[in-house]
Design a protein around this motif. Structure first.
Motif, PDB file in Angstrom:
ATOM      1  N   ALA A 777      -4.243 -11.710 -20.423  1.00 18.16           N
ATOM      2  CA  ALA A 777      -4.978 -11.112 -19.313  1.00 18.16           C
ATOM      3  C   ALA A 777      -5.947 -12.095 -18.674  1.00 18.16           C
ATOM      4  O   ALA A 777      -6.208 -12.035 -17.476  1.00 18.16           O
ATOM      5  N   HIS A 778      -6.482 -13.008 -19.483  1.00 21.89           N
ATOM      6  CA  HIS A 778      -7.508 -13.919 -18.979  1.00 21.89           C
ATOM      7  C   HIS A 778      -7.090 -15.384 -19.058  1.00 21.89           C
ATOM      8  O   HIS A 778      -7.912 -16.274 -18.846  1.00 21.89           O
ATOM      9  N   PRO A 784     -10.304 -14.882 -32.868  1.00 17.06           N
ATOM     10  CA  PRO A 784      -9.869 -13.806 -33.767  1.00 17.06           C
ATOM     11  C   PRO A 784     -10.984 -12.791 -33.990  1.00 17.06           C
ATOM     12  O   PRO A 784     -12.170 -13.109 -33.902  1.00 17.06           O
ATOM     13  N   ALA A 785     -10.593 -11.583 -34.258  1.00 21.93           N
ATOM     14  CA  ALA A 785     -11.557 -10.517 -34.526  1.00 21.93           C
ATOM     15  C   ALA A 785     -10.956  -9.540 -35.521  1.00 21.93           C
ATOM     16  O   ALA A 785      -9.727  -9.426 -35.629  1.00 21.93           O
ATOM     17  N   SER A 812     -13.835  -6.734 -26.340  1.00 17.49           N
ATOM     18  CA  SER A 812     -12.612  -7.055 -25.608  1.00 17.49           C
ATOM     19  C   SER A 812     -12.846  -6.818 -24.123  1.00 17.49           C
ATOM     20  O   SER A 812     -13.056  -5.689 -23.687  1.00 17.49           O
ATOM     21  N   ALA A 813     -12.824  -7.903 -23.362  1.00 19.42           N
ATOM     22  CA  ALA A 813     -13.014  -7.773 -21.920  1.00 19.42           C
ATOM     23  C   ALA A 813     -11.754  -7.195 -21.300  1.00 19.42           C
ATOM     24  O   ALA A 813     -10.654  -7.692 -21.539  1.00 19.42           O
ATOM     25  N   ASP A 859      -5.234  -2.383 -20.920  1.00 15.09           N
ATOM     26  CA  ASP A 859      -6.670  -2.401 -20.606  1.00 15.09           C
ATOM     27  C   ASP A 859      -6.974  -2.970 -19.217  1.00 15.09           C
ATOM     28  O   ASP A 859      -7.731  -3.932 -19.076  1.00 15.09           O
ATOM     29  N   CYS A 860      -6.398  -2.381 -18.202  1.00 15.43           N
ATOM     30  CA  CYS A 860      -6.664  -2.807 -16.834  1.00 15.43           C
ATOM     31  C   CYS A 860      -7.900  -2.076 -16.296  1.00 15.43           C
ATOM     32  O   CYS A 860      -7.973  -0.836 -16.353  1.00 15.43           O
ATOM     33  N   ASP A 861      -8.845  -2.816 -15.772  1.00 13.36           N
ATOM     34  CA  ASP A 861     -10.087  -2.246 -15.241  1.00 13.36           C
ATOM     35  C   ASP A 861      -9.872  -1.889 -13.779  1.00 13.36           C
ATOM     36  O   ASP A 861      -9.730  -2.752 -12.922  1.00 13.36           O
ATOM     37  N   LEU A 862      -9.864  -0.586 -13.512  1.00 11.93           N
ATOM     38  CA  LEU A 862      -9.623  -0.090 -12.155  1.00 11.93           C
ATOM     39  C   LEU A 862     -10.907   0.124 -11.375  1.00 11.93           C
ATOM     40  O   LEU A 862     -10.868   0.635 -10.246  1.00 11.93           O
ATOM     41  N   GLY A 863     -12.036  -0.251 -11.965  1.00 12.54           N
ATOM     42  CA  GLY A 863     -13.299  -0.135 -11.256  1.00 12.54           C
ATOM     43  C   GLY A 863     -13.778   1.302 -11.158  1.00 12.54           C
ATOM     44  O   GLY A 863     -13.336   2.192 -11.902  1.00 12.54           O
TER      45      GLY A 863
END
Length: 939
Positions: A777-778, A784-785, A812-813, A859-863
């Motif tokens: 995505a980025h 790691p987490a 997670s952004a 995990d798409c940020d739709l605002g």
């Protein structure tokens, strides 16, 4: 010119190159772009050529030390040894370089060596499996780095040879290799493929990289954006010479039809980063004419040419061409070629390449007393592969065992059927004359009328005359028993013996595809007909059965060693993939016959690739594997069988079971295909990293901790047996709480030599970030987490000692998707989708669905509010097609019209079935033949 700056060794290399470049005329620069660069007498530049094959010894140039195949070196898991082999090979290259050029050749042997091969061994059916080191990126990178360091040498200024990594990128199939596209999703690309190259490049030991023949994500590798976007941006990547594979520049037009003409194709390759063009053999004129045209048409400019020539000149200066008086490797004497030290190294490397797969009841090592039967043609042979050097000598297993035990204690049969063939046209039997020429004129069967037949499976057969020479086709189409072994680019020693309904046997020569006929009058055999109906019908008579001979000597011996495997020129090699994992049926039957006659049977597989030897793994007490070991392979195998050396090899790739599901050879998505040890869900026949010894080892508890950005793992390893041995301790890790499909990944390994009863602390330090993954995505590596499983192991299937490490749960952004765009190729999961080229001129990647394709984006940020979706699509065909957008179970259908072509992009917008806000998974379904470049949401 002796006082010119480019002649001054005190100046930095880049200054010398800049000065030399300024003195070259445009036509001279263009000429330097070809593999065979002519001399520039006015500047004192000699003729130069790129490319000497040195994969596991100097190849194609004459007698030289022959080391084990690359996959055999991979089985050693020993970087120090592999580096020593690289040093030996490069020293011999230097000796060949010092020899006067061959007649008709202007330039000396190149110091630019085309090795190592770092394509990971993703799929066991790849025809060139023998050329790679391992299926694991870490093991591949470490061994390739070691070999390259040996090739390069230790001098701070001058390189003994200039190593070239092969083949960039995503190349593991011979079927349609110039036209097939390897789909590399972003995680596979960055987690699996690129690390094989990046490690060696960033070590500083690599001078050049060769792109692969294939297409990658819809774009030919020789014009791939990854040359500049990845390779050139790595540490030490900017100065890398990129040299094309043979004829690949012309393939851009001829086979791949990617460009309308050769000037355009060559220009595109140069702009993409290719510097040296291996095309049209030793003739540079064709390439020069194409670049002259490209320059005149404005397809390239002089700066593009200068950049490529600068990298070529850098390589030449680094290998000492302009400073012979200072080059420490100049003047290397001929005595180094196959010298005693190199022979000893060849034997040691072949020893360490032997992998003991099974050893029930400690059948091995063999007792020093008793009798031994060696069964199988490979027991008394040493085979080369396409990139082997010319052998100075051959030590077969049979020779080595007889030298060690005495000829009276070691019997042998090749286990091959002997036949006689009678022509129905002449009535005579087929025989080989003193000159080897075949004729069907003999009235009876004597020695020269008996032929040994070896069935390699899939209808491929080799035939040997009574003196061991192979039947082959000469330049006139006549058959003769004159070949030492199958050994040519187009194999001339392979035949198909086909029994017809009339009971007669007809013979097809596979190299030409023609059927064998008998010449009238002389009775000579010719490949004169293309029609089966016109082939000579032979009466085939069995003279002796190979299985019966094997049963006899097996029953009479104390122990039997059956040697099976492949000929590297048949049923799997460059240009030809394998079709299955089975041993040739003739070899399988020979093994079962020997085992039935004597339960004390050992199977030794000598091959460049894995086999599904399921029956042997159940029924044969001892099983070993080794790659073709070069000149000392037979001696090394005898050393291990007799206990003079303990087996220390480990499998560099997974051995799958018969019938175990494997994805198609062209499916490069190891994540979705659950391929290699990293993702395999089912238990294999033998796991990656597996290998037994002649002693046993105990693993203490694994202790893990964090220390300054590193994971430190430590344990005590103890030799619990009664014999000294070497254990290869392997450290694996897997994320336990990952949302993505998390691999089991090798992070470190160490060979530990221990005396009986000796214990030693083994510690590994792994950068914490190495436990992460590619965040698609980025476009970055994600730290790691969560919980991580770490394991000290004897193989990927034998995790001996485990511990968990709890890491802080990183925030997670989400993926920005409102007011911006999301590239379709950056999906998290996909089904039925292909990755394709976005633009012929600009490159880039898009996703194609031929009928039904599904894409998932986490995990798409739709605002704050998304009411519409924007799609960039292309479609060549008329008719119905659509993109379905699913958010929280609600589907929006966006019809996609024809845009006029697959790279004619248009932007569509549509209102969502229901407005959405915040973070959501987005599912896109492509229905019909269409392409999607990107999408985004807006209010």
């Amino acid at each position: 010119m002796s006082d010119a700056p480019f002649r001054d060794p005190r100046l930095p290399v880049d200054e010398r190159v800049k000065d030399l470049l300024s003195r070259l005329e445009p036509t001279e620069k263009i000429a330097l772009l070809h593999q065979y660069a002519p001399a520039v007498p006015r500047l004192g530049l000699a003729a130069h050529v790129t490319g000497t094959e040195a994969l596991h010894g100097v190849a194609w140039l004459g007698a030289a030390t022959s080391f084990p195949q690359a996959v055999g070196l991979g089985a050693t898991w020993n970087p120090e040894l592999v580096r020593a082999v690289g040093e030996a090979v490069s020293t011999e290259v230097r000796a060949f370089h010092e020899r006067p050029p061959a007649p008709g050749r202007e330039a000396p042997i190149s110091l630019n060596v085309w090795a190592p091969v770092v394509n990971p061994l993703r799929h066991p059916l790849w025809g060139r499996n023998e050329e790679g080191y391992a299926e694991c990126p870490l093991l591949t990178a470490e061994l390739a780095t070691a070999y390259a360091q040996g090739l390069r040498g230790d001098h701070p200024v001058y390189w003994r040879t200039a190593p070239t990594l092969k083949h960039f990128l995503g190349y593991n199939n011979e079927t349609d290799r110039t036209t097939s596209s390897s789909d590399l999703r972003q995680r596979v690309l960055h987690e699996y493929e690129l690390p094989c190259y990046r490690g060696p490049v960033e070590s500083g030991a690599i001078a050049a990289v060769m792109p692969s023949y294939n297409v990658v994500n819809g774009r030919p590798a020789h014009v791939s954006g990854y040359l500049k976007d990845e390779l050139r941006r790595w540490k030490h990547g900017a100065d890398l010479l990129v040299c094309s594979d043979a004829e690949a520049p012309s393939n851009l037009v001829a086979a791949q039809r990617h460009y309308p003409d050769h000037a355009t194709g060559h220009a595109a390759a140069l702009r993409a980063g290719v510097d040296s063009f291996t095309d049209h053999g030793a003739d540079p004129q064709v390439t020069a004419a194409r670049f002259t045209e490209a320059l005149e048409r404005g397809l390239v400019d002089e700066a593009d040419i200068d950049a490529a020539v600068a990298r070529l000149l850098t390589l030449r200066i680094r290998t000492g061409e302009l400073d012979p008086g200072l080059d420490p490797y100049a003047g290397t004497g001929q005595a180094v070629v196959d010298c005693p030290e190199h022979r000893a190294l060849a034997r040691e490397s072949a020893r360490q390449a032997v992998v003991l797969l099974r050893n029930e009841d400690a059948l091995l090592p063999l007792a020093p007393t008793g009798t031994l039967a060696v069964v199988g043609p490979l027991g008394d042979d040493v085979l080369r592969d396409w990139y082997s050097g010319s052998l100075t000598h051959r030590t077969t297993l049979l020779d080595a065992l007889r030298a060690r035990l005495g000829a009276e204690r070691v019997t042998h049969t090749d286990g091959l059927d002997r036949i006689a063939l009678r022509s129905t046209t002449t009535g005579g039997y087929l025989g080989a004359g003193p000159d080897g020429l075949l004729a069907a004129t003999a009235p009876a069967v004597g020695g020269s009328e008996v032929f040994a037949v070896q069935d390699w499976g899939r209808g491929v057969t080799t035939v040997q005359a009574h003196d061991g020479r192979y039947l082959t086709k000469d330049d006139y189409g006549l058959l003769a028993a004159t070949a030492d072994h199958p050994d040519a680019w187009v194999v001339q020693e392979a035949f198909r013996l086909e029994r017809g309904e009339d009971g007669r046997t007809r013979i097809q020569h596979l190299g030409s595809g023609r059927w064998i006929a008998v010449a009238a009058g002389t009775g000579a055999l010719t490949t004169c007909t293309t029609a089966y109906e016109e082939a000579e019908p032979f009466v085939c008579r069995l003279v002796s059965a190979g299985a019966a001979a094997a049963a006899r000597i097996a029953a009479a011996a104390d122990t039997v060693v059956v040697v099976a495997g492949n000929d590297p020129h048949l049923n799997g090699r460059e240009t030809e993939d394998r079709v299955d994992l089975a041993l040739p049926p003739q070899q399988e039957e020979l093994l079962r016959t020997a085992r039935a006659a004597n339960p004390r049977t050992v199977l030794a597989v000598v091959s460049g690739h894995p086999y599904a030897v399921d029956w042997a793994a159940r029924e044969v007490p001892a099983v070993l594997w080794t790659a073709h070991g070069g000149q000392e392979g037979g001696a090394a195998l005898a050393d291990v069988l007799l206990g003079d050396a303990a087996p220390t090899g480990r499998l560099p790739q997974t051995w799958y079971r018969a019938g175990q599901p494997l994805p198609g050879l062209l499916d490069y998505d190891i994540i979705a295909g659950r391929l290699t040890y990293q993702y395999l869900d089912e238990e294999p026949l033998y796991p990656f990293g597996h290998g037994l010894g002649y002693t046993a080892f105990g693993y203490g508890p694994l202790r893990v901790s964090l220390d300054d950005g590193r994971v430190v793992a430590a344990l005590t390893v103890t030799n619990t047996g009664r014999r000294a041995g070497t254990e290869t301790v392997q450290l694996y890790a897997r994320a336990l709480e990952a949302r993505h499909s998390a691999p089991l990944r090798l992070h470190a390994f160490r060979r530990v030599q221990l005396a009986p009863g000796e214990a030693r602390e083994v510690e590994f330090a792994v950068p914490l970030e190495a436990l992460g993954h590619r965040d698609v995505a980025h476009h970055r590596w994600a730290a790691p987490a969560g919980r991580q499983l770490l394991a000290a192991a004897a193989s990927a299937g034998d995790l001996r000692s485990t511990a968990e490490l709890a890491l802080p749960a990183a925030e997670s952004a989400p993926r920005p998707a409102h007011g911006t765009t999301v590239l379709a190729r950056d999906f998290n999961e996909a089904q039925g989708a292909r990755i394709v080229e976005r633009s012929r001129a600009e490159g880039g990647e898009a996703v194609e669905g031929a009928g039904l394709a599904r894409l998932l984006f986490h995990d798409c940020d739709l605002g704050g509010r998304a009411g519409r979706i924007r799609l960039t699509v292309a479609r060549a065909l008329p008719g119905s097609a659509a993109v379905e957008v699913e958010l929280d179970g609600r589907v929006t259908t966006v019809p996609v019209p024809s845009t006029g072509g697959p790279q004619e992009w248009t932007e569509l917008t549509a209102g969502l079935a229901a407005p959405a806000s915040g973070v959501h998974d987005v599912r896109l379904t492509l229905r019909g033949a269409l392409r999607l470049d990107r999408f985004g949401f807006e209010s």
